[in-house]
Design an enzyme around this catalytic site. Structure first.
Site, short mmCIF file in Angstrom:
data_model
loop_
_atom_site.label_atom_id
_atom_site.label_comp_id
_atom_site.label_asym_id
_atom_site.label_seq_id
_atom_site.Cartn_x
_atom_site.Cartn_y
_atom_site.Cartn_z
N LYS A 121 41.07 27.90 -14.99
CA LYS A 121 42.50 28.04 -15.26
C LYS A 121 42.85 27.23 -16.50
O LYS A 121 42.65 26.01 -16.53
CB LYS A 121 43.30 27.54 -14.05
CG LYS A 121 44.81 27.60 -14.25
CD LYS A 121 45.55 27.42 -12.93
CE LYS A 121 47.06 27.40 -13.13
NZ LYS A 121 47.80 27.32 -11.86
N ASP A 226 56.53 26.16 -5.15
CA ASP A 226 56.39 27.51 -5.71
C ASP A 226 55.57 28.33 -4.72
O ASP A 226 54.66 29.06 -5.08
CB ASP A 226 55.67 27.42 -7.08
CG ASP A 226 55.90 28.67 -7.93
OD1 ASP A 226 56.75 29.51 -7.55
OD2 ASP A 226 55.23 28.81 -8.96
P1 ADP Z 1 50.27 30.13 -12.65
O1 ADP Z 1 50.38 28.66 -12.41
O2 ADP Z 1 50.35 30.40 -14.10
O3 ADP Z 1 51.20 30.94 -11.81
P2 ADP Z 1 48.10 30.71 -10.79
O4 ADP Z 1 47.28 29.54 -10.43
O5 ADP Z 1 49.12 31.14 -9.80
O6 ADP Z 1 48.76 30.52 -12.24
O7 ADP Z 1 47.11 31.91 -11.09
C1 ADP Z 1 47.55 33.18 -11.57
C2 ADP Z 1 46.72 34.29 -10.94
O8 ADP Z 1 45.33 34.10 -11.25
C3 ADP Z 1 46.79 34.33 -9.43
O9 ADP Z 1 47.88 35.07 -8.97
C4 ADP Z 1 45.47 34.93 -9.04
O10 ADP Z 1 45.54 36.32 -9.13
C5 ADP Z 1 44.52 34.44 -10.13
N1 ADP Z 1 43.79 33.23 -9.68
C6 ADP Z 1 44.15 31.94 -9.84
N2 ADP Z 1 43.25 31.10 -9.33
C7 ADP Z 1 42.25 31.86 -8.84
C8 ADP Z 1 41.00 31.59 -8.18
N3 ADP Z 1 40.59 30.34 -7.93
N4 ADP Z 1 40.24 32.64 -7.81
C9 ADP Z 1 40.63 33.91 -8.07
N5 ADP Z 1 41.77 34.23 -8.69
C10 ADP Z 1 42.59 33.24 -9.07
MG MG Z 2 51.18 31.15 -9.80
#
Ligand code: ADP
Ligand code: MG
Length: 468
Positions: A121, A226
């Site tokens: 991320k 959130d």
């Molecule tokens: P933000 O903080 O920008 O909202 P998120 O952490 O919610 O970001 O991640 C955005 C998207 O990425 C999630 O909705 C999911 O689909 C995907 N995602 C995030 N972390 C993972 C993970 N560890 N494994 C698989 N998909 C992930």
């Molecule tokens: Mg998110």
């Protein structure tokens, strides 16, 4: 955002040295004068300008001459520094397809030599629209300068710390693997975000599990802030994993009750709409524990026994200072409020565009010389311990005694380089004149321009698997 990791393959040691020099310069400067980059990088045979030209071409640097002439890292440049560090550490060796685009992050697959796939991320605070800027206005108003890269680093560090702590306390979260700058590496969560699920075999069980998580978090002194169908992953066996927690707050926060109620409300609303559920029978026994609820079946914040010290304890254990905490807290406040008022219309955009522009450019009067030089023969990337977060570019990097905590491989020299001082004074004077006299800009020895327009944003999703 396009992440063309193939470029990484072609970047030389010198490229990374200069990139790192800009990063170091950004600890004291929003825009780093070319002379300072040259001085910090201290390439043996000169050539910093040629390297910068290459970095500009690949959009790893941005040239800014709006108030005084200089450079800053783009998110892509910051991505590359983080990725290179993590690859050097052996955390992963390949970047694959994009898994998701969050509000303020991009998520990619990464893979190790032995084929283990994880999620990376990359936090991108400040990327969202002017609406987000509007909500952060209060925060920005009180600062002479700010640094999105630094805030993204704090967000990543915070998320990584929470993920580790929650995992240790048995919460269903991804496994926190490593973190560097604005980048968090975690295990890949199987399944999909709940928002994509149209049908569930056992909606009541899933609902109870999710509300149970909100309650259990609160018992641990935390509110997610959130907690919604976008941040809950569910697999084919209807097993739940929580993601996305840089914005969590303590139950002792003055608005804790409101944030708690809002998280609960999101879940209730979603299950009611999507799965046509009514709740009275579901919430009497949450997650195996009886929980006080109101008439509508919603758990009551005040009746939950809470461990109020949890958040502070966990954050300080992971090296998060009180100052970091205050810094990011102000920003998070803006973000949380934004969620609460996301139906606002963008009626005052012009005003906020100027807030953004103003805040993006450090007051030129505060431009000052930083005598930082990378030790020449050392590697550019300091090797840190795996599973620790490292400092990103900071607008306030120095300790109170003025010292600078650097990696082992970096040396700060304090030689009074009169020549450099003189040159920088000249840059400073011209900057002040330009800032006072309107928009007049000036060319330094460096005339390279970022011709690619504003940063390297691209909605195209790169689908590739590149390894080094
Ligand atoms: P933000 O903080 O920008 O909202 P998120 O952490 O919610 O970001 O991640 C955005 C998207 O990425 C999630 O909705 C999911 O689909 C995907 N995602 C995030 N972390 C993972 C993970 N560890 N494994 C698989 N998909 C992930
Ligand atoms: Mg998110």
């Amino acid at each position: 955002m396009k992440l063309d990791v193939d470029v990484l393959r072609y970047l030389t040691k010198e490229d990374f040295r200069v990139l790192t020099a800009v990063e170091m310069g950004m600890r004291n400067h929003e825009i780093v004068p070319a002379e300072l980059v040259e001085r910090i990088a201290a390439l043996k045979h000169g050539g910093t300008y040629k390297v910068m030209k290459n970095l500009l071409k690949h959009k790893l640097l941005h040239h800014d001459a709006s108030k005084y002439d200089g450079f800053r890292l783009t998110y892509l440049g910051y991505d590359f520094l983080a990725i290179k560090t993590l690859v050097n550490r052996g955390v992963f060796s390949a970047v694959g397809r994009q898994l998701g685009v969050g509000k303020e992050s991009d998520i990619f697959e990464v893979a190790t030599e032995d084929g283990t796939v994880m999620a990376m991320k990359l936090h991108r605070l400040g990327r969202t629209s002017f609406r987000a800027v509007k909500s952060k206005r209060d925060y920005l108003k009180h600062r002479s300068s700010f640094n999105w890269l630094y805030l993204s680093h704090l967000a990543a560090l915070r998320e990584f710390s929470f993920m580790k702590a929650l995992e240790e306390h048995g919460f269903p979260v991804p496994n926190a693997v490593d973190c560097n700058r604005h980048c968090v590496i975690m295990s890949l969560v199987p399944g999909y975000p709940l928002v994509q699920v149209k049908q569930l075999e056992n909606p009541e069980i899933v609902f109870n599990t999710i509300i149970g998580l909100v309650v259990r978090l609160t018992e641990h002194g935390l509110i997610h802030c959130d907690f919604n169908e976008f941040n809950i992953m569910i697999d084919d066996d209807e097993k739940i994993t929580m993601i996305d927690f840089p914005q969590m707050v303590s139950v002792s926060h003055r608005n804790a009750q409101m944030y708690f109620d809002r998280d609960v409300e999101c879940v209730f609303k979603f299950f009611s709409k999507r799965f046509n559920m009514s709740f009275h029978e579901c919430t009497a026994d949450i997650d195996g524990t009886a929980v006080d609820t109101d008439d509508s079946g919603r758990p009551s914040f005040t009746s939950i026994a809470k461990d109020t010290g949890f958040l502070d304890k966990e954050l300080s254990a992971s090296g998060f200072t009180r100052k970091d905490q205050e810094e990011i807290a102000k920003f998070i406040e803006g973000g949380i409020k934004k969620v609460a008022s996301s139906d606002d219309e963008d009626t005052e955009d012009d005003e906020h565009i100027s807030v953004l522009n103003e805040a993006n450019t450090m007051g030129v009067d505060s431009l000052h010389v930083a005598d930082q030089t990378l030790q020449h023969d050392e590697q550019v990337e300091p090797e840190g311990n795996v599973r620790t977060c490292e400092a990103g570019p900071s607008s306030e990097p120095e300790n109170e005694d003025g010292s600078n905590e650097e990696g082992d491989n970096e040396t700060v020299t304090n030689d009074n380089d009169a020549e450099l001082e003189k040159r920088l004074n000249k840059v400073r004077r011209r900057a002040v004149t330009a800032a006072r006299g309107g928009r007049k800009t000036f060319a330094s020895r460096n005339t390279y321009k970022d011709k690619g327009g504003k940063s390297s944003n691209s909605s195209k999703i790169q689908r590739q698997l590149s390894s080094w």
